[in-house]
Design a protein around this motif. Structure first.
Motif, PDB file in Angstrom:
ATOM      1  N   VAL A 181       0.901  -1.254  -0.002  1.00 44.79           N
ATOM      2  CA  VAL A 181      -0.127  -0.039   0.028  1.00 44.79           C
ATOM      3  C   VAL A 181       0.968   1.163   0.093  1.00 44.79           C
ATOM      4  N   HIS A 182       1.020   1.894  -1.150  1.00 40.59           N
ATOM      5  CA  HIS A 182       2.175   3.079  -1.282  1.00 40.59           C
ATOM      6  C   HIS A 182       1.504   4.382  -0.993  1.00 40.59           C
ATOM      7  N   GLY A 183       0.290   4.657  -0.789  1.00 40.11           N
ATOM      8  CA  GLY A 183      -0.046   5.918  -0.622  1.00 40.11           C
ATOM      9  C   GLY A 183       0.036   6.938  -1.488  1.00 40.11           C
ATOM     10  N   LEU A 184       0.234   6.614  -2.781  1.00 38.33           N
ATOM     11  CA  LEU A 184       0.500   7.778  -3.736  1.00 38.33           C
ATOM     12  C   LEU A 184      -0.574   7.626  -4.964  1.00 38.33           C
ATOM     13  N   THR A 185      -0.747   8.936  -5.405  1.00 41.08           N
ATOM     14  CA  THR A 185      -1.635   8.903  -6.651  1.00 41.08           C
ATOM     15  C   THR A 185      -0.862   8.466  -7.928  1.00 41.08           C
ATOM     16  N   MET A 186      -1.410   8.404  -9.120  1.00 40.25           N
ATOM     17  CA  MET A 186      -0.846   8.012 -10.203  1.00 40.25           C
ATOM     18  C   MET A 186       0.198   9.254 -10.622  1.00 40.25           C
ATOM     19  N   GLY A 187      -0.029  10.431 -10.338  1.00 43.66           N
ATOM     20  CA  GLY A 187       1.007  11.545 -10.737  1.00 43.66           C
ATOM     21  C   GLY A 187       2.014  11.459  -9.669  1.00 43.66           C
ATOM     22  N   GLU A 188       1.809  11.246  -8.437  1.00 44.45           N
ATOM     23  CA  GLU A 188       2.884  11.153  -7.485  1.00 44.45           C
ATOM     24  C   GLU A 188       3.613  10.196  -7.641  1.00 44.45           C
ATOM     25  N   ILE A 189       3.166   8.899  -8.009  1.00 46.09           N
ATOM     26  CA  ILE A 189       4.157   7.600  -8.264  1.00 46.09           C
ATOM     27  C   ILE A 189       4.972   7.846  -9.509  1.00 46.09           C
ATOM     28  N   ALA A 190       4.410   8.400 -10.415  1.00 43.96           N
ATOM     29  CA  ALA A 190       5.251   8.853 -11.811  1.00 43.96           C
ATOM     30  C   ALA A 190       6.224   9.832 -11.345  1.00 43.96           C
ATOM     31  N   ASN A 191       6.092  10.797 -10.512  1.00 40.91           N
ATOM     32  CA  ASN A 191       7.162  11.427 -10.038  1.00 40.91           C
ATOM     33  C   ASN A 191       8.078  10.883  -9.236  1.00 40.91           C
ATOM     34  N   MET A 192       7.696   9.971  -8.441  1.00 43.49           N
ATOM     35  CA  MET A 192       8.464   9.449  -7.659  1.00 43.49           C
ATOM     36  C   MET A 192       9.458   8.327  -8.414  1.00 43.49           C
ATOM     37  N   ALA A 193       8.950   7.682  -9.373  1.00 42.66           N
ATOM     38  CA  ALA A 193       9.659   6.777 -10.047  1.00 42.66           C
ATOM     39  C   ALA A 193      10.602   7.376 -10.918  1.00 42.66           C
ATOM     40  N   ILE A 194      10.455   8.708 -11.477  1.00 40.00           N
ATOM     41  CA  ILE A 194      11.261   9.477 -12.221  1.00 40.00           C
ATOM     42  C   ILE A 194      12.431   9.913 -11.231  1.00 40.00           C
ATOM     43  N   GLY A 195      11.940  10.351 -10.193  1.00 40.22           N
ATOM     44  CA  GLY A 195      12.991  11.232  -9.092  1.00 40.22           C
ATOM     45  C   GLY A 195      14.177  10.268  -8.548  1.00 40.22           C
ATOM     46  N   GLU A 196      13.414   9.101  -8.436  1.00 38.69           N
ATOM     47  CA  GLU A 196      14.526   8.127  -7.683  1.00 38.69           C
ATOM     48  C   GLU A 196      15.183   7.237  -8.876  1.00 38.69           C
ATOM     49  N   GLY A 197      14.915   7.683 -10.050  1.00 37.53           N
ATOM     50  CA  GLY A 197      15.911   6.927 -11.069  1.00 37.53           C
ATOM     51  C   GLY A 197      15.216   5.611 -11.308  1.00 37.53           C
ATOM     52  N   TRP A 198      14.029   4.994 -11.049  1.00 37.22           N
ATOM     53  CA  TRP A 198      13.767   3.664 -11.267  1.00 37.22           C
ATOM     54  C   TRP A 198      13.130   3.485 -12.473  1.00 37.22           C
ATOM     55  N   ILE A 199      12.795   4.651 -13.159  1.00 38.19           N
ATOM     56  CA  ILE A 199      12.304   4.511 -14.841  1.00 38.19           C
ATOM     57  C   ILE A 199      13.169   5.822 -15.361  1.00 38.19           C
ATOM     58  N   LYS A 200      13.122   6.047 -16.629  1.00 36.32           N
ATOM     59  CA  LYS A 200      13.937   6.727 -17.440  1.00 36.32           C
ATOM     60  C   LYS A 200      13.171   8.214 -17.162  1.00 36.32           C
ATOM     61  N   ARG A 201      14.258   9.357 -17.271  1.00 33.20           N
ATOM     62  CA  ARG A 201      13.583  10.706 -16.989  1.00 33.20           C
ATOM     63  C   ARG A 201      12.932  11.163 -18.253  1.00 33.20           C
ATOM     64  N   ALA A 202      11.685  11.501 -17.828  1.00 36.91           N
ATOM     65  CA  ALA A 202      10.704  12.083 -19.339  1.00 36.91           C
ATOM     66  C   ALA A 202      10.327  13.220 -18.883  1.00 36.91           C
ATOM     67  N   ASP A 203       9.833  13.978 -19.722  1.00 42.11           N
ATOM     68  CA  ASP A 203       9.131  15.323 -19.550  1.00 42.11           C
ATOM     69  C   ASP A 203       7.399  14.803 -19.255  1.00 42.11           C
ATOM     70  N   VAL A 204       7.251  14.832 -17.776  1.00 44.49           N
ATOM     71  CA  VAL A 204       5.943  14.699 -17.381  1.00 44.49           C
ATOM     72  C   VAL A 204       5.458  15.612 -16.699  1.00 44.49           C
ATOM     73  N   GLU A 205       4.070  16.101 -16.807  1.00 39.46           N
ATOM     74  CA  GLU A 205       3.364  17.196 -16.132  1.00 39.46           C
ATOM     75  C   GLU A 205       2.159  16.638 -15.433  1.00 39.46           C
ATOM     76  N   VAL A 206       1.892  16.782 -14.098  1.00 36.65           N
ATOM     77  CA  VAL A 206       0.742  16.254 -13.567  1.00 36.65           C
ATOM     78  C   VAL A 206      -0.341  17.353 -13.390  1.00 36.65           C
ATOM     79  N   VAL A 207      -1.526  17.203 -13.850  1.00 40.08           N
ATOM     80  CA  VAL A 207      -2.779  17.960 -13.534  1.00 40.08           C
ATOM     81  C   VAL A 207      -3.323  17.391 -12.435  1.00 40.08           C
ATOM     82  N   THR A 208      -3.087  18.096 -11.202  1.00 38.55           N
ATOM     83  CA  THR A 208      -3.465  17.716  -9.833  1.00 38.55           C
ATOM     84  C   THR A 208      -5.058  17.881  -9.738  1.00 38.55           C
ATOM     85  N   CYS A 209      -5.589  17.034  -8.952  1.00 35.81           N
ATOM     86  CA  CYS A 209      -6.751  17.302  -8.225  1.00 35.81           C
ATOM     87  C   CYS A 209      -7.148  18.451  -7.302  1.00 35.81           C
ATOM     88  N   LYS A 210      -8.234  18.882  -7.301  1.00 37.11           N
ATOM     89  CA  LYS A 210      -8.773  19.935  -6.577  1.00 37.11           C
ATOM     90  C   LYS A 210      -9.549  19.582  -5.386  1.00 37.11           C
TER      91      LYS A 210
END
Length: 384
Positions: free
Chosen positions: A188-217
């Motif tokens: 149970v990771h406690g992340l949204t899809m946008g957050e897990i995308a950012n974490m995967a890129i930030g931690e080098g688990w996946i390739k660095r890509a141009d990713v933008e997250v349109v967050t929920c309000k």
């Protein structure tokens, strides 16, 4: 889009006693992403959950004049009706004429070079449920990796995580990396899809890509967000979504978790379970054509009366699996090799066989879980 299918999959979640949270999901905030699509060839990674009000995202984009060149579909298909892991052929959307590129087809789970060359921007919109073994995030990171190779922009239209109010379970031992576990994260990771995308890129688990997250309000991680549409065929209620982290482990055993009944993930049983008065018989149904223990009378436990807040408070709960292990009396034969792919570690099976309690096993992952929670904070887009 697909009004009949969405109607069939719409959930009656009121049994858990919570009203739908007043949340504005990413897809509904068209002013934040439609301008970026002007003059671009667009593909979408989406399924039946990608709604914008009463419309499907695909319909809305076509109506707005967006050049939509492809629909990428995940597990269960674009319409969300296929069985778990079922192969779904690529096709064409009958309403819009847009090609559907299935990543769960016999041709493989990777976008081809030709498909990658066809678009400039990839939109991602799928309702995830926040579990390491739920495959939508894995499909997303695979697509992000391909977009990195081709310098394609990715826009994630975020949605709440209905299990986002806590973090629990062991971190995946990457020797068990599979199609139901791709990153070194807890069950149970406690992340949204946008957050897990950012974490995967930030931690080098996946390739660095141009990713933008349109967050929920209007969403925080403590929000009890009631899903308006079933995210997959066998998650038919809010309680099932809350129980899913724990009862999904039965997929790695000889037991049934209720696939082929009207309440999958809300019960468990086996023909040899002793001391149980509750019975059920799995049948072939839509979304569970050949369920485990099909047509066999199972003795087991009905979890439909468990309060949802009690389920949440218990977290990743091994008590159900331990109960069934003892009541079946099958020993090592109770487990299948898939069990480690779900738990992500070797020691849980070993400790259950040794007779350890759920509390004793839980202690084993606490240190690594604490470290993950600290790391996770760097990537949160919403308050806890």
């Amino acid at each position: 889009m697909k009004t009949l299918i969405i109607t069939i999959l719409t959930l009656l979640f009121s049994a858990c006693g919570s009203a739908k949270a007043k949340v504005v999901v990413g897809a509904e905030q068209t002013e934040r992403y439609l301008p970026q699509l002007e003059g671009k060839r667009v593909a979408v990674l989406a399924n039946h959950t990608a709604t914008v009000g009463e419309k499907h995202l695909v319909d809305m984009l076509v109506e707005r004049g967006v050049e939509l060149v492809g629909i990428v579909s995940p597990e269960h298909g674009f319409r969300g009706t296929a069985d778990a892991g079922e192969k779904v052929a690529s096709s064409v959307d009958s309403r819009t004429g847009v090609p559907i590129w299935s990543l769960y087809s016999a041709q493989g789970r990777r976008l081809t070079d030709e498909q990658m060359a066809a678009f400039d921007v990839m939109l991602v919109d799928m309702q995830d449920v926040g579990l390491r073994f739920y495959t939508y995030y894995i499909t997303m990171i695979d697509v992000i990796n391909r977009c990195a190779d081709f310098s394609r922009k990715v826009i994630v239209l975020d949605r709440p995580n209905p299990n986002g109010m806590y973090v629990d379970g062991p971190i995946l031992d990457m020797k068990y990396k599979s199609g139901v576990g791709a990153l070194p994260i807890p069950v149970v990771h406690g992340l949204t899809m946008g957050e897990i995308a950012n974490m995967a890129i930030g931690e080098g688990w996946i390739k660095r890509a141009d990713v933008e997250v349109v967050t929920c309000k209007g969403y925080t991680h403590s929000t009890r967000y009631t899903l308006p549409i079933a995210p997959s065929p066998n998650l038919k209620s809010q309680r099932a979504i809350y129980l899913y982290p724990s009862t999904c482990l039965f997929e790695g055993t000889v037991c049934s978790l209720g696939r082929g009944t009207d309440a999958p993930f809300e019960m468990y049983g086996h023909p040899q379970m002793k001391g149980c008065s509750y019975t059920f018989t799995p049948r072939s149904t839509a979304g569970a054509k050949n369920p485990p223990l099909k047509d066999k009378l199972c003795y087991g436990v009905d979890l439909r009366d468990v309060d949802c807040e009690d389920v949440i408070a218990a977290g990743f709960n091994l008590e159900y699996v331990i109960d069934a292990y003892h009541k079946t009396g099958l020993g090592e034969k109770f487990f299948t090799p898939f069990f480690e792919k779900l738990t992500g570690v070797e020691y849980i099976r070993t400790m259950i066989i040794e007779g350890k309690s759920a509390a004793e096993i839980r202690e084993r992952w606490q240190d690594e879980l604490t470290r993950f929670k600290t790391l996770r904070k760097r990537y949160l887009l919403y308050q806890e």
